[in-house]
Design a protein around this motif. Structure first.
Motif, short mmCIF file in Angstrom:
data_model
loop_
_atom_site.label_atom_id
_atom_site.label_comp_id
_atom_site.label_asym_id
_atom_site.label_seq_id
_atom_site.Cartn_x
_atom_site.Cartn_y
_atom_site.Cartn_z
N ARG A 244 0.70 5.08 11.89
CA ARG A 244 1.61 3.99 12.24
C ARG A 244 1.28 2.73 11.45
NH1 ARG A 244 0.42 3.45 17.12
NH2 ARG A 244 -0.63 1.43 17.11
N ARG A 245 -0.02 2.39 11.34
CA ARG A 245 -0.42 1.19 10.60
C ARG A 245 -0.06 1.32 9.11
NH1 ARG A 245 -4.79 -1.20 13.52
NH2 ARG A 245 -3.96 -1.52 15.65
N PHE A 246 -0.24 2.52 8.55
CA PHE A 246 0.10 2.74 7.14
C PHE A 246 1.59 2.49 6.91
CE2 PHE A 246 -3.92 4.19 5.60
CZ PHE A 246 -3.80 4.23 4.21
N ARG A 247 2.41 3.04 7.81
CA ARG A 247 3.84 2.85 7.67
C ARG A 247 4.20 1.37 7.76
NH1 ARG A 247 6.87 6.62 5.21
NH2 ARG A 247 6.56 8.71 6.08
N GLU A 248 3.57 0.66 8.69
CA GLU A 248 3.88 -0.74 8.90
C GLU A 248 3.44 -1.61 7.72
OE1 GLU A 248 1.80 -1.55 12.47
OE2 GLU A 248 3.34 -0.73 13.81
N GLN A 249 2.25 -1.32 7.17
CA GLN A 249 1.64 -2.22 6.20
C GLN A 249 1.81 -1.79 4.73
OE1 GLN A 249 -2.37 -3.40 7.27
NE2 GLN A 249 -1.89 -3.29 9.46
N THR A 250 2.07 -0.50 4.48
CA THR A 250 2.24 -0.05 3.09
C THR A 250 3.57 0.63 2.84
OG1 THR A 250 1.31 2.20 3.36
CG2 THR A 250 -0.25 0.39 3.01
N GLY A 251 4.27 1.00 3.92
CA GLY A 251 5.55 1.66 3.75
C GLY A 251 5.45 3.12 3.38
N THR A 252 4.26 3.70 3.48
CA THR A 252 4.08 5.11 3.14
C THR A 252 3.02 5.71 4.04
OG1 THR A 252 3.72 6.64 1.29
CG2 THR A 252 2.32 4.68 1.37
N THR A 253 2.68 6.98 3.81
CA THR A 253 1.69 7.67 4.62
C THR A 253 0.32 7.59 3.96
OG1 THR A 253 1.97 9.81 3.52
CG2 THR A 253 3.48 9.29 5.35
N PRO A 254 -0.76 7.82 4.71
CA PRO A 254 -2.09 7.82 4.08
C PRO A 254 -2.20 8.82 2.94
CG PRO A 254 -2.29 7.77 6.48
CD PRO A 254 -0.84 8.00 6.17
N LEU A 255 -1.65 10.02 3.12
CA LEU A 255 -1.76 11.05 2.09
C LEU A 255 -1.00 10.66 0.83
CD1 LEU A 255 -2.91 13.80 1.38
CD2 LEU A 255 -0.86 14.86 2.34
N GLN A 256 0.22 10.13 1.00
CA GLN A 256 0.98 9.71 -0.17
C GLN A 256 0.31 8.55 -0.89
OE1 GLN A 256 3.64 11.11 -1.58
NE2 GLN A 256 3.59 12.74 -0.06
N TRP A 257 -0.25 7.63 -0.13
CA TRP A 257 -0.96 6.51 -0.74
C TRP A 257 -2.15 7.01 -1.55
CZ3 TRP A 257 -5.41 3.90 -1.49
CH2 TRP A 257 -5.33 2.54 -1.83
N LEU A 258 -2.88 7.96 -0.99
CA LEU A 258 -4.04 8.52 -1.67
C LEU A 258 -3.64 9.26 -2.95
CD1 LEU A 258 -7.11 8.81 -1.52
CD2 LEU A 258 -6.78 10.87 -0.13
N HIS A 259 -2.53 10.01 -2.89
CA HIS A 259 -2.03 10.70 -4.09
C HIS A 259 -1.73 9.69 -5.19
CE1 HIS A 259 -2.13 14.64 -2.54
NE2 HIS A 259 -1.04 14.60 -1.79
N ARG A 260 -1.09 8.57 -4.82
CA ARG A 260 -0.78 7.55 -5.82
C ARG A 260 -2.04 6.98 -6.44
NH1 ARG A 260 4.26 4.92 -5.82
NH2 ARG A 260 5.80 6.60 -5.87
N ALA A 261 -3.03 6.71 -5.60
CA ALA A 261 -4.29 6.17 -6.11
C ALA A 261 -4.95 7.15 -7.08
CB ALA A 261 -5.23 5.86 -4.95
N ARG A 262 -4.89 8.43 -6.76
CA ARG A 262 -5.49 9.44 -7.63
C ARG A 262 -4.74 9.56 -8.95
NH1 ARG A 262 -6.52 13.73 -2.66
NH2 ARG A 262 -8.69 13.06 -2.21
#
Length: 334
Positions: A244-262
């Motif tokens: 929920r916090r990821f959606r609120e603060q980054t607009g995406t999921t933890p897994l998708q955010w991590l994929h982008r970082a990688r």
């Protein structure tokens, strides 16, 4: 001869204007004849092209005589075209004339209504503005050009050459197009699309957001194999709360955010090192070269090896020029 009319409006972008003139001008038939006649036209005799002024020898009447009309981009695409332009373009379209836009020339094209209901592209930095201004146009920011048959649109800069070479091949075959490509010092076909030139920034996080320390930690440790449960434990919250916090603060999921970082880490390594793909896959936490290649292609639009060929310089320094550091200082559409 096939007549190409290039429409230069005030504020025309010089590269967008010259690319079709040279590319069509370099084409030669097997017997040496020139297959294209290129004419530059405008609504008035002289128009500004930034650092210089262009004198157009033809007026709008040349559009009615053209087999192909090219719409170069302008620095500030107007919401309304100069008097007579939209009418002339719509009349030409009704007569079967092929019309193509370059870069933000798609804004001029869309202003005629001819792109309504069609797929189109433009420079990736302008794609959002084109979508907002012309919602009836389906904008695809991940390709070098879109061919709808009679109507074509291209992305920015060198994508104009890709589209022009494509039209030459349609008109006169691969041999004529290949000759024009050699004269342009361009491959007849490039691998990948605009996505490979876009900086895939991590979703923005407001300064002071509760997830900010966790995101910094994830970016520093994206090479680790971790699950969402482990990330939640690191954050000291439940998995549900983390999502929920990821959606609120980054607009995406933890897994998708991590994929982008990688992927972002992988882009840096491909640009600045000679490490094999297998090593980069390990260092970016993808687990296997296959998983790395699939994810990289999904996000960037091309393979890791093709990306490296396009962006790695011989001196080992990064080569993400148009899309990297300094891109924020460029004009909105270029």
């Amino acid at each position: 001869m096939h007549t190409v009319a290039v429409l230069a409006l005030d504020g025309v972008i010089p590269f967008d204007l010259s690319a079709p003139i040279d590319t069509f001008g370099w084409a030669r038939l097997p017997d040496g004849r020139e297959p294209y006649r290129v004419r530059v036209c405008s609504v008035r005799e002289e128009v500004s092209a930034g650092a210089f002024t262009v004198r157009a020898p033809y007026g709008l009447e040349a559009l009615a005589e053209a087999d192909t009309i090219i719409l170069p981009g302008v620095v500030e695409p107007p919401r309304e075209l100069p008097p007579g332009v939209a009418e002339a373009l719509r009349a030409a379209a009704a007569n079967g004339t092929r019309i193509a836009s370059i870069c933000v020339g798609a804004f001029l094209f869309a202003a005629t209504g001819l792109l309504d209901g069609l797929r189109a592209t433009t420079h990736w930095r302008a794609a959002g503005d084109l979508t907002a201004r012309y919602p009836k146009v389906t904008v695809d920011p991940n390709v070098l050009y879109v061919d709808n048959g009679q109507f074509l649109t291209s992305a920015g800069a060198a994508a104009a050459l890709d589209m022009c070479l494509h039209m030459i091949r349609r008109d006169f075959g691969s041999a004529v197009a290949a000759h024009a490509a050699r004269m342009s010092v361009m491959p007849l076909e490039r691998e990948g699309g605009q996505a490979q030139f876009i900086v895939h920034d991590l979703p923005p996080t407001p300064s002071g957001a509760t997830l900010e320390p966790l995101l910094h930690w994830l970016e520093d440790h994206c090479d680790r194999d971790m699950t969402v449960d482990e990330v939640a434990a690191r954050a000291g919250m439940s998995t549900r709360t983390l999502n929920r916090r990821f959606r609120e603060q980054t607009g995406t999921t933890p897994l998708q955010w991590l994929h982008r970082a990688r992927v972002r880490r992988a882009q840096h390594l491909l640009e600045t090192t000679a490490y094999p793909v297998e090593r980069i896959a390990t260092q970016t936490g993808f687990g296997s070269p296959t998983a790395f290649r699939e994810r990289f292609r999904r996000v960037v639009g091309t393979s890791p090896q093709a990306y490296r060929r396009a962006f790695r310089r011989g001196d080992g320094s990064g080569a993400r020029v148009a899309a990297g550091a300094g891109a924020q200082d460029a004009p909105a559409f270029r």
